[in-house]
Design a protein around this motif. Structure first.
Motif, mmCIF file in Angstrom:
data_model
loop_
_atom_site.group_PDB
_atom_site.id
_atom_site.type_symbol
_atom_site.label_atom_id
_atom_site.label_comp_id
_atom_site.label_asym_id
_atom_site.label_seq_id
_atom_site.Cartn_x
_atom_site.Cartn_y
_atom_site.Cartn_z
ATOM 1 N N GLY A 72 27.206 84.579 62.513
ATOM 2 C CA GLY A 72 26.326 84.913 61.403
ATOM 3 C C GLY A 72 26.929 84.591 60.067
ATOM 4 N N ARG A 73 26.152 84.875 59.056
ATOM 5 C CA ARG A 73 26.594 84.627 57.684
ATOM 6 C C ARG A 73 25.844 85.570 56.744
ATOM 7 N N GLY A 74 26.486 85.904 55.638
ATOM 8 C CA GLY A 74 25.866 86.694 54.593
ATOM 9 C C GLY A 74 25.254 85.772 53.554
ATOM 10 N N GLU A 75 24.060 86.080 53.124
ATOM 11 C CA GLU A 75 23.352 85.295 52.115
ATOM 12 C C GLU A 75 22.797 86.247 51.055
ATOM 13 N N PRO A 76 22.653 85.767 49.820
ATOM 14 C CA PRO A 76 22.110 86.634 48.780
ATOM 15 C C PRO A 76 20.629 86.951 48.972
ATOM 16 N N THR A 77 19.918 86.158 49.767
ATOM 17 C CA THR A 77 18.494 86.386 50.018
ATOM 18 C C THR A 77 18.122 85.766 51.355
ATOM 19 N N THR A 78 16.903 85.988 51.802
ATOM 20 C CA THR A 78 16.416 85.373 53.027
ATOM 21 C C THR A 78 15.478 84.224 52.669
ATOM 22 N N GLY A 79 15.083 83.452 53.649
ATOM 23 C CA GLY A 79 14.162 82.350 53.425
ATOM 24 C C GLY A 79 14.548 81.142 54.248
ATOM 25 N N ILE A 80 13.853 80.044 54.032
ATOM 26 C CA ILE A 80 14.074 78.854 54.841
ATOM 27 C C ILE A 80 15.425 78.201 54.538
#
Length: 60
Positions: A26-34
Motif C-alpha cells: 500500500g501507499r499513503g496519499e493526500p487524497t483519493t481518486g484515479i
C-alpha cells in the motif's frame, strides 16, 4: 458555537491485495481518486513477479 471540521493533514491509505502471494502492499496519499489509484497500480506492477511476467491477467 459553530463547529468547523479540520482534516489536519490526514492521509488516505490505498492497499493492493496480492491473492497469489497472500500479501498486502500500500501507499499513503493526500487524497483519493484515479491518479492515486494509478500510482498504486504502477507500484504493484513494478514489483516481482509482475514486472518480469510475460502476461498479467486471467488464465486462458
Amino acid at each position: 458555537m459553530e463547529h468547523q471540521y479540520d482534516r489536519g493533514g490526514s492521509l488516505a491509505y490505498l492497499a493492493a491485495w496480492d491473492v497469489h502471494r497472500g500479501k498486502v502492499s500500500g501507499r499513503g496519499e493526500p487524497t483519493t481518486g484515479i491518479a492515486p489509484f494509478g500510482r498504486l497500480v504502477e507500484q504493484a506492477m513494478n514489483t516481482e513477479p509482475y514486472v518480469s511476467a510475460n502476461r498479467v491477467g486471467a488464465s486462458p
